[in-house]
Design an enzyme around this catalytic site. Structure first.
Site, PDB file in Angstrom:
ATOM      1  N   CYS A 141       0.802  -1.227   0.000  1.00 29.25           N
ATOM      2  CA  CYS A 141       0.000   0.000   0.000  1.00 29.25           C
ATOM      3  C   CYS A 141       0.832   1.274   0.000  1.00 29.25           C
ATOM      4  O   CYS A 141       0.403   2.291  -0.528  1.00 29.25           O
ATOM      5  CB  CYS A 141      -0.884   0.028   1.250  1.00 29.25           C
ATOM      6  SG  CYS A 141      -2.015  -1.366   1.363  1.00 29.25           S
ATOM      7  N   GLU A 193      -6.130  -5.409  -5.006  1.00 38.86           N
ATOM      8  CA  GLU A 193      -6.617  -4.587  -3.901  1.00 38.86           C
ATOM      9  C   GLU A 193      -5.538  -3.590  -3.529  1.00 38.86           C
ATOM     10  O   GLU A 193      -4.338  -3.908  -3.556  1.00 38.86           O
ATOM     11  CB  GLU A 193      -6.973  -5.478  -2.707  1.00 38.86           C
ATOM     12  CG  GLU A 193      -7.563  -4.734  -1.516  1.00 38.86           C
ATOM     13  CD  GLU A 193      -6.587  -4.487  -0.383  1.00 38.86           C
ATOM     14  OE1 GLU A 193      -7.008  -4.054   0.698  1.00 38.86           O
ATOM     15  OE2 GLU A 193      -5.357  -4.694  -0.591  1.00 38.86           O
ATOM     16  N   ARG A 211     -11.260   0.574   0.464  1.00 34.73           N
ATOM     17  CA  ARG A 211     -10.154   0.069  -0.342  1.00 34.73           C
ATOM     18  C   ARG A 211     -10.557   0.040  -1.815  1.00 34.73           C
ATOM     19  O   ARG A 211     -11.733  -0.093  -2.156  1.00 34.73           O
ATOM     20  CB  ARG A 211      -9.729  -1.338   0.120  1.00 34.73           C
ATOM     21  CG  ARG A 211      -8.982  -1.374   1.454  1.00 34.73           C
ATOM     22  CD  ARG A 211      -7.654  -0.649   1.346  1.00 34.73           C
ATOM     23  NE  ARG A 211      -6.852  -0.717   2.556  1.00 34.73           N
ATOM     24  CZ  ARG A 211      -6.847   0.201   3.521  1.00 34.73           C
ATOM     25  NH1 ARG A 211      -7.679   1.241   3.432  1.00 34.73           N
ATOM     26  NH2 ARG A 211      -6.056   0.082   4.564  1.00 34.73           N
TER      27      ARG A 211
END
Length: 674
Positions: free
Chosen positions: A431, A469, A515
């Site tokens: 991330c 994701e 997300r």
């Protein structure tokens, strides 16, 4: 056992579905069964001691039902039967269908088989049945239904019942048939529902039995219908009837009311050369005409013979009849309430041959696997993980404890040739480069290039689809140029994509966690990305109270005095109302975020850096435990996690399992059914 079908049996009765399973082609294990009736439970356990029998299903949480592949249920007949009051969904017991539905909604087994009375389809002008079909469709099941007579399966009984078969996310058939009933053919044409053709090709190849095949020559005289009037009547009437087997109900005569004072139905006497009328859950059993020497006698079918009329085997019957706890009345009731095992066997064999044995397994790989959230979600849907990797040795060790295999390491050093072919690539790539919490360097950041390892594997292995994701900040990072570049690369290597930002609290998990999710399907396939839809939002039914463990006393979770002092300062200064669901985060002298909404703030990897980054349950004066944080990510209760900051970091980096499952289910549906 390899390829073993896990079965849940509801309203199990004495185990008619289980006998049907025993005689079928399926390799199976009953992982859960339930029955509220005391005496039916005794009979069930006399034959099935290892099927995890529970009691009243209405007080058992759907979350406590084991994962399974097939759910079978003959939910109680009274609410829909002409033998009952026909109150349907207004009848309390009619709502037991919704106990079936809530378990299906939670557990989503691949297959369902339901049984009910014939008149289910016509009750309340068809509205009851229409409601049931709509509910099952909404959960995700494509359905077929028919009315089958047990005599089709060789059973010597005229017993018509409604059967419903459902397959999760199966492709819908354009034209729906019913070869057994013109009435049902018309109904299928009028109903608006997601259906497929199953029963129109179902056949039974069993030997046909008749009453004469299942009755005993020696029986207790208490089953005789006798008396002087009946003896005289039998001596006087002409009984020259045809003694040839016939797959029909053959009535010989009605006893006159002055001879036998009972209702008309109870005065009917049947030939042993035909089949029996439907046996009911009461002791006024079918009456038959038999010969003893040169005399005719009338007697009732015995409880043992009633079980035979349903198609139960002798060893099964003996275990019930020989049980001193089961009275004659109870035995009749149990036989009349049961399903006919030969019918169940035929349906299951058809399901196995035409569907289960042909059900192609979906394979996937799990990149940047972390705790294995993707793996849990996809394996729940029947997919098989063929490769996983992560660079973090600590998380790899946890992964190995839960999945009994150690993931590969640094993906940047692994050749595509090492990675097996697969259908779906899953990746929650790191991330930080795209996150508001990081430096937002994007592709200029070294770790940002990890996306290109995803792209490299997609290019080289060409799976049918993928699920990615990332943090929601990826959407507007660098004024949208980061995402534009990602989508451009995916297009170049041959994929059509859809993406959305979804929040965990909109999909059943009490955490405010947004997300970015991206799903892609290879362009050259007949599958089209336009067929894929992201899951729809649902009402949040869980709250923090469902997550919090009231038994936590370990002092390591208690907040420090300075943390408590800071919380109290802000409570007093801002007049914050504290309740059982109040959470506090970002706690410091100058700032404290309170949450009374019933769901948690977003759990992040910062929880692993110490301080007060783990949300605090204010009334309890402690932070969330590792297990509570896992629950907030939708992980199963039995997941093995470590302790301390590493565990919190790993959880904060993970994916929300139920949301991944919903996305993956919709993707697999497209891949399997187009």
């Amino acid at each position: 056992m390899e390829n073993e079908i896990k079965v849940v049996s509801l309203f199990s009765g004495i185990g008619g579905f289980e006998v049907g399973l025993e005689n079928s082609m399926l390799k199976y294990k009953v992982v859960f069964s339930s029955e509220i009736d005391k005496y039916a439970s005794i009979s069930y356990l006399s034959n099935f001691k290892d099927n995890n029998l529970s009691g009243d299903i209405t007080i058992i949480s759907e979350k406590d039902i084991p994962e399974h592949d097939l759910l079978v249920a003959g939910f109680p007949c009274q609410a829909f039967s002409i033998a009952g009051k026909r109150k349907g969904f207004e009848d309390t017991r009619g709502t037991l269908f919704f106990d079936v539905a809530r378990i299906l909604k939670e557990k989503k087994p691949k297959y369902i088989l339901l049984e009910n009375v014939k008149n289910l389809v016509s009750h309340n002008h068809g509205e009851t049945f229409k409601k049931m079909i709509n509910v099952l469709n909404e959960i995700g099941y494509t359905l077929d239904f028919s009315i089958i007579n047990s005599s089709e399966a060789g059973v010597p009984q005229n017993r018509e019942r409604t059967y419903i078969v459902g397959i999760l996310n199966k492709k819908v058939d354009d034209v729906l048939f019913d070869t057994r009933s013109y009435k049902l053919q018309n109904l299928k044409g009028k109903l608006e529902y997601k259906g497929f053709n199953f029963f129109d090709t179902l056949t039974f190849n069993n030997r046909q039995n008749y009453i004469i095949d299942i009755i005993d020559d020696i029986f207790d005289e208490k089953y005789l219908i006798n008396g002087e009037k009946i003896t005289n009547y039998l001596a006087e009437i002409d009984l020259n009837y045809i003694k040839k087997v016939n797959k029909k109900i053959v009535k010989v005569f009605d006893l006159p009311k002055d001879i036998y004072n009972d209702l008309e139905r109870q005065r009917r006497v049947y030939s042993i050369y035909g089949i029996s009328p439907t046996i009911l859950a009461r002791s006024d059993a079918t009456k038959i005409l038999i010969e003893k020497g040169d005399k005719y006698l009338i007697r009732k079918i015995t409880p043992k013979e009633c079980f035979r009329l349903q198609g139960f085997k002798e060893s099964f019957i003996k275990n019930i009849i020989d049980n001193s706890s089961i009275s004659m009345t109870q035995a009749y009731k149990q036989a009349g309430n049961a399903v006919s095992p030969p019918v169940i066997t035929g349906i299951l064999n058809h399901l196995y041959i035409d569907y289960i044995s042909k059900d192609k397994e979906i394979s996937f790989i799990d990149l940047f696997c972390g705790l294995g959230g993707f793996r849990i979600a996809l394996e729940k849907l029947g997919a098989k993980c063929s490769f996983s990797s992560d660079i973090d040795i600590n998380v790899k060790n946890i992964y190995a404890k839960n999945f009994n295999e150690m993931p590969y390491g640094d993906i940047t050093k692994i050749s595509s040739e090492v990675i097996p072919n697969h259908d779906i690539l899953c990746a929650g790539f790191p991330c930080q480069p795209f996150s508001l919490a990081g430096k937002r360097l994007g592709f200029d950041d070294v770790r940002g290039t990890l996306f290109f390892d995803v792209a490299r594997i997609l290019h080289d292995k060409q799976p049918k689809g993928f699920i990615l994701e990332n943090v929601k900040g990826i959407v507007n990072h660098d004024s949208g140029r980061t995402l534009e570049r990602i989508l451009s690369i995916l297009d170049e290597i041959g994929y059509e994509c859809k993406y959305e930002v979804l929040n965990a609290k909109d999909f059943g998990i009490p955490q405010n966690r947004e997300r970015w999710y991206c799903v892609g399907i290879r362009k050259d396939l007949k599958y089209k990305i336009k067929k894929f839809i992201f899951p729809e939002k649902e009402e949040l039914k869980l709250s923090i109270l469902d997550i919090i463990d009231d038994n936590i006393v370990d002092p390591k979770y208690k907040i420090s005095e300075s943390c408590r002092k800071n919380i109290n300062i802000h409570i007093e200064k801002r007049n914050i109302k504290i309740t059982d669901i109040t959470l506090a985060s970002e706690i410091r002298p100058s700032r404290c975020v309170f949450n009374n909404k019933g769901f948690s703030n977003c759990l992040t990897a910062k929880m692993g850096t110490g301080g007060s980054n783990v949300p605090v349950i204010v009334k309890k004066g402690r932070k969330f435990t590792e297990k509570e944080c896992l629950k907030l990510m939708g992980f199963p209760e039995n997941y093995i996690i470590g302790e301390g900051y590493q565990a919190y970091k790993q959880i904060g980096n993970s994916v929300v399992v139920p949301l991944i499952e919903k996305i993956a289910r919709n993707l697999i549906y497209v891949l399997k059914n187009e």
